[in-house]
Scaffold this active site. Structure first.
Site, PDB file in Angstrom:
ATOM      1  N   ARG A 103       0.833  -1.203   0.000  1.00 54.09           N
ATOM      2  CA  ARG A 103       0.000   0.000   0.000  1.00 54.09           C
ATOM      3  C   ARG A 103       0.869   1.255   0.000  1.00 54.09           C
ATOM      4  O   ARG A 103       2.082   1.173   0.126  1.00 54.09           O
ATOM      5  CB  ARG A 103      -0.956   0.005   1.190  1.00 54.09           C
ATOM      6  CG  ARG A 103      -0.257   0.039   2.530  1.00 54.09           C
ATOM      7  CD  ARG A 103      -1.273   0.150   3.669  1.00 54.09           C
ATOM      8  NE  ARG A 103      -0.619  -0.035   4.953  1.00 54.09           N
ATOM      9  CZ  ARG A 103      -1.240  -0.030   6.118  1.00 54.09           C
ATOM     10  NH1 ARG A 103      -2.547   0.128   6.165  1.00 54.09           N
ATOM     11  NH2 ARG A 103      -0.576  -0.201   7.237  1.00 54.09           N
ATOM     12  N   GLU A 142      -3.278   7.558   6.824  1.00 55.13           N
ATOM     13  CA  GLU A 142      -1.909   7.662   7.352  1.00 55.13           C
ATOM     14  C   GLU A 142      -0.901   8.155   6.307  1.00 55.13           C
ATOM     15  O   GLU A 142      -0.023   7.410   5.865  1.00 55.13           O
ATOM     16  CB  GLU A 142      -1.447   6.327   7.941  1.00 55.13           C
ATOM     17  CG  GLU A 142      -2.205   5.943   9.189  1.00 55.13           C
ATOM     18  CD  GLU A 142      -1.565   4.795   9.956  1.00 55.13           C
ATOM     19  OE1 GLU A 142      -0.803   4.027   9.360  1.00 55.13           O
ATOM     20  OE2 GLU A 142      -1.842   4.672  11.165  1.00 55.13           O
ATOM     21  N   GLU A 313      -7.796   4.959  15.282  1.00 55.67           N
ATOM     22  CA  GLU A 313      -7.542   3.521  15.382  1.00 55.67           C
ATOM     23  C   GLU A 313      -6.927   3.254  16.754  1.00 55.67           C
ATOM     24  O   GLU A 313      -5.852   3.771  17.062  1.00 55.67           O
ATOM     25  CB  GLU A 313      -6.566   3.058  14.296  1.00 55.67           C
ATOM     26  CG  GLU A 313      -7.062   3.292  12.885  1.00 55.67           C
ATOM     27  CD  GLU A 313      -6.059   2.830  11.825  1.00 55.67           C
ATOM     28  OE1 GLU A 313      -5.092   2.122  12.163  1.00 55.67           O
ATOM     29  OE2 GLU A 313      -6.256   3.194  10.658  1.00 55.67           O
ATOM     30  N   GLU A 361      -2.279  -8.530   7.405  1.00 55.05           N
ATOM     31  CA  GLU A 361      -2.582  -8.253   8.814  1.00 55.05           C
ATOM     32  C   GLU A 361      -3.401  -9.351   9.482  1.00 55.05           C
ATOM     33  O   GLU A 361      -4.116  -9.107  10.453  1.00 55.05           O
ATOM     34  CB  GLU A 361      -3.269  -6.888   8.926  1.00 55.05           C
ATOM     35  CG  GLU A 361      -2.309  -5.766   8.553  1.00 55.05           C
ATOM     36  CD  GLU A 361      -2.900  -4.373   8.643  1.00 55.05           C
ATOM     37  OE1 GLU A 361      -4.119  -4.235   8.854  1.00 55.05           O
ATOM     38  OE2 GLU A 361      -2.121  -3.402   8.476  1.00 55.05           O
ATOM     39  N   MET A 363      -2.506 -11.516  11.485  1.00 57.82           N
ATOM     40  CA  MET A 363      -2.130 -11.750  12.889  1.00 57.82           C
ATOM     41  C   MET A 363      -2.493 -10.557  13.788  1.00 57.82           C
ATOM     42  O   MET A 363      -2.094 -10.515  14.948  1.00 57.82           O
ATOM     43  CB  MET A 363      -0.623 -12.017  12.988  1.00 57.82           C
ATOM     44  CG  MET A 363      -0.128 -13.166  12.139  1.00 57.82           C
ATOM     45  SD  MET A 363      -0.901 -14.730  12.575  1.00 57.82           S
ATOM     46  CE  MET A 363      -0.112 -15.047  14.151  1.00 57.82           C
ATOM     47  N   HIS A 364      -3.208  -9.593  13.240  1.00 56.57           N
ATOM     48  CA  HIS A 364      -3.571  -8.382  13.997  1.00 56.57           C
ATOM     49  C   HIS A 364      -4.949  -8.569  14.623  1.00 56.57           C
ATOM     50  O   HIS A 364      -5.926  -8.840  13.928  1.00 56.57           O
ATOM     51  CB  HIS A 364      -3.591  -7.205  13.027  1.00 56.57           C
ATOM     52  CG  HIS A 364      -3.675  -5.858  13.672  1.00 56.57           C
ATOM     53  ND1 HIS A 364      -4.741  -5.465  14.455  1.00 56.57           N
ATOM     54  CD2 HIS A 364      -2.811  -4.816  13.638  1.00 56.57           C
ATOM     55  CE1 HIS A 364      -4.518  -4.228  14.871  1.00 56.57           C
ATOM     56  NE2 HIS A 364      -3.364  -3.814  14.397  1.00 56.57           N
TER      57      HIS A 364
HETATM   58  C1  GAL Z   1      -2.372   1.467  10.875  1.00 57.96           C
HETATM   59  C2  GAL Z   1      -3.134   1.512   9.572  1.00 57.96           C
HETATM   60  C3  GAL Z   1      -4.169   0.417   9.484  1.00 57.96           C
HETATM   61  C4  GAL Z   1      -3.582  -0.872   9.946  1.00 57.96           C
HETATM   62  C5  GAL Z   1      -3.073  -0.723  11.355  1.00 57.96           C
HETATM   63  C6  GAL Z   1      -2.524  -1.999  11.938  1.00 57.96           C
HETATM   64  O1  GAL Z   1      -1.102   2.010  10.719  1.00 57.96           O
HETATM   65  O2  GAL Z   1      -3.771   2.742   9.387  1.00 57.96           O
HETATM   66  O3  GAL Z   1      -4.613   0.311   8.160  1.00 57.96           O
HETATM   67  O4  GAL Z   1      -2.551  -1.241   9.084  1.00 57.96           O
HETATM   68  O5  GAL Z   1      -2.051   0.222  11.358  1.00 57.96           O
HETATM   69  O6  GAL Z   1      -2.037  -1.788  13.244  1.00 57.96           O
END
Ligand code: GAL
Length: 657
Positions: A103, A142, A313, A361, A363-364
């Site tokens: 991205r 971001e 976030e 992501e 594992m997030h």
């Molecule tokens: C941020 C981002 C999100 C996601 C997140 C994961 O930096 O805006 O899209 O990647 O981190 O922690």
């Protein structure tokens, strides 16, 4: 005070959407951010939009009583666009374009991307600008993440030359300002100037600094284009952008000036792991994050937001992107949420509703596990919602605006300048700024983080971390405030063109601080110098990283309050102005700030390093990051709105002051 969530309807079968929306609403979520990475689904082939799915997603959320934060999808240009215009890709310092496949693969200076962005933003804004469910907007996602502010593309170079022309007008003015006579670097026209990269040894520092300033202005220009489109098609809906934690690659004040809401993305555990902190500090705060890290960012973004700032976030559990990714201690998602509100947040929005079982992501964590059960973070978010209701019911001014007695000056150019000309390898501006902030917080002080051009009126104590370039009227504004002012080392050490001031540092600030820094030295990380206070205590500490050697023609005007072991002044005062000639250890910094705060008439309280206190309206918030319970001795039992006098580890107590 409300909570939100980030949601990706395009990641899930449509059959799940209604249930998701219903459960969000039941949990107490009020706003849902969508679509920031959805370009390939909105416009699957050039010029052919597929709005059906997004219309239905917005309708489903709206029907459930949720407010939508609609995003422009420009952080992820689709493959067909890159194939048509490969010059959209940013170019690294190695001269190679970045590839498609993750991205943020775009160059802020690319004319093709500017036009493509204008087109997709207009399409999305026209489609949803007046939709009753769409309450807010987010531009892009971001800016600058993954090192994408600076690009060395031909397009960037063309615009850089124009930027230089506008700034200097004539090439001789540029040659004079930079001092290009040094090493025969003189230019005959702006078209001869390249990007400051791939030189044999370090490129000219003024050239590099201007390239950073230019790249920063490109971000602001790009964001402004999006904001103008949104405002034209969606009048009255606030426009936000989600900035990053402690991110300094562009001037956020300039971007935020075009927004209504500055928001940021808070990942305290990932940040601790990735930032400069020493291994023992990382281990100590492994599952809670550093007690001052999130709050520093809250105070930075509060200081640039027209409406109350948000956390767009919020980390809900382990992230995926740090070197190691620990799980937060039970209670931390709740604590982080309350800490944001205590620092003035209007919304805390969790990332993300449900953990994705695929792609980068996977594992997030999310508020829900991939099999759709509420995770620990989701349970804590639910508790926060219940507590918000209690707090709002009991206190009419819970959403009050914060105005502190203490200001900390924060400057993005300072970061670039010290990075370009560190003189000591570990001269890291964000770290030193954070250390000053942390010292103030350890004294129980609420802090406004403000830009160099702020009005300082109304503050009692103003702390200025190393600020190489001070605006012309800086000394006058500081003096007019009547505050006690603390200036860190290297303040006033350069001109705007990155030269040494004619009268030596602190340059124009010598009008309020009659001193002259005649020599400097940087210090290896394993070297310190003893410092002794000249007060009754004779207390000692150490200086680190840096030393300014000070003398003064007006010796009587300077009060030397601390000295290095070799007798040179380490801390001097002239009237309300205090100059620190080095960066001191944490304990000494706290001690000095406590003394100066007392002189400023500001009450302090020694909190140590794991308990933090914040005040908003009539409420006081207490956060315990430590491993031991903390007892509030002087608060009546019936004053508590949330929690009690015993603040457990990872606990939060809120009381009426
Ligand atoms: C941020 C981002 C999100 C996601 C997140 C994961 O930096 O805006 O899209 O990647 O981190 O922690």
């Amino acid at each position: 005070m409300r909570v939100g969530v980030c949601y990706y309807p395009e990641h899930w079968p449509e059959s799940m959407w209604e249930d998701d929306a219903r459960r969000m609403k039941a949990l107490g979520i009020e706003q849902v951010r969508i679509a920031e990475f959805a370009w390939s689904r909105i416009e699957p082939t050039p010029g052919e939009y597929d709005w059906g799915w997004l219309d239905r997603a917005v309708d489903v959320l709206g029907a459930a009583g949720l407010q939508v934060v609609m995003c422009t999808p420009t952080a992820t240009p689709p493959k067909w666009l890159i194939d048509r215009h490969p010059d959209i890709l940013p170019v690294g310092a190695d001269g190679r374009p970045r590839a498609f496949g993750s991205r943020r693969h775009y160059d802020f200076s690319s004319p093709a991307y500017f036009e493509a962005s204008r087109r997709i933003c207009t399409a999305v804004a026209e489609r949803y600008g007046k939709h009753p469910a769409v309450a807010y907007w987010q531009t892009d996602n971001e800016f600058g993440c993954h090192h994408t502010v600076v690009s060395y593309s031909p397009a960037a170079l063309t615009r850089f030359r124009e930027w230089l022309k506008a700034r200097y007008r004539t090439i001789n003015a540029l040659n004079d300002a930079w001092g290009t006579v040094f090493w025969s670097m003189e230019y005959r026209s702006f078209d001869e100037i390249d990007a400051p990269v791939a030189t044999v040894t370090e490129a000219h520092p003024s050239h590099r600094l201007d390239y950073r300033r230019f790249a920063s202005d490109e971000v602001a220009r790009y964001n402004r284009m999006q904001v103008e489109i949104i405002r034209a098609h969606s009048p009255g809906r606030p426009v936000a952008h989600n900035f990053m934690q402690l991110f300094t690659e562009f001037d956020h004040y300039k971007v935020a000036a075009d927004l209504d809401v500055a928001t940021w993305d808070s990942y305290p555990l990932g940040a601790l792991e990735e930032q400069w902190f020493a291994p023992d500090i990382k281990a100590r705060w492994l599952r809670s994050g550093h007690p001052d890290f999130a709050s520093f960012n809250h105070d930075v973004y509060r200081g640039m937001s027209k409406l109350p700032f948000w956390v767009m976030e919020q980390q809900p559990g382990p992230v995926n992107w740090a070197q190691w990714n620990p799980a937060p201690l039970p209670g931390m998602v709740r604590l982080w949420s309350w800490e944001a509100f205590a620092h003035g947040a209007g919304c805390v929005s969790y990332f993300r509703w449900r953990q994705a079982p695929f792609a980068q992501e996977q594992m997030h964590a999310g508020l829900n596990t991939p099999d759709n059960r509420l995770d620990v973070g989701g349970q804590e978010a639910s508790q926060v919602v219940d507590e918000i209701r209690t707090v709002l019911a009991a206190n009419a001014d819970a959403n009050a605006t914060i105005r502190s007695k203490v200001a900390l000056v924060y400057d993005y150019e300072a970061k670039w300048l010290f990075e370009i000309h560190p003189q000591g390898a570990d001269f890291h501006y964000p770290r030193f700024t954070f250390e000053y902030y942390s010292a103030l917080r350890a004294l129980g002080l609420d802090v406004d983080v403000v830009p160099v051009d702020a009005s300082f009126d109304g503050y009692s104590l103003i702390v200025v971390p190393p600020l190489p370039v001070a605006p012309d009227d800086f000394a006058a504004r500081l003096a007019r405030s009547g505050a006690q002012v603390v200036l860190g080392p290297r303040t006033g050490s350069k001109t705007r063109d990155l030269r040494i001031p004619a009268n030596l540092p602190p340059g124009a600030l010598s009008s309020v601080l009659p001193l002259r820094v005649w020599r400097v030295e940087s210090m290896r990380p394993n070297v310190t110098e003893a410092v002794t206070l000249d007060d009754q205590s004779g207390a000692e500490g150490v200086a680190r990283h840096w030393r300014d050697f000070i003398d003064s023609d007006a010796a009587t005007a300077l009060d030397v309050r601390a000295r290095f072991a070799d007798g040179h002044p380490a801390y001097v005062r002239s009237g309300a102005f205090h100059y620190l000639a080095s960066l001191f250890d944490d304990a000494l910094t706290v001690r000095l700030f406590a003394r100066i705060a007392a002189e400023a008439g500001v009450t302090t309280e020694a909190l140590g390093d794991s308990v933090r206190i914040s005040r908003r309206g009539a409420l006081t918030y207490v956060f315990n990051y430590g491993a031991d319970p903390y007892t509030l001795d002087n608060v009546a039992d019936n004053a508590f709105v949330v929690g009690s006098r015993e603040v457990a580890p990872q606990g939060v107590s809120i009381y009426r002051s």
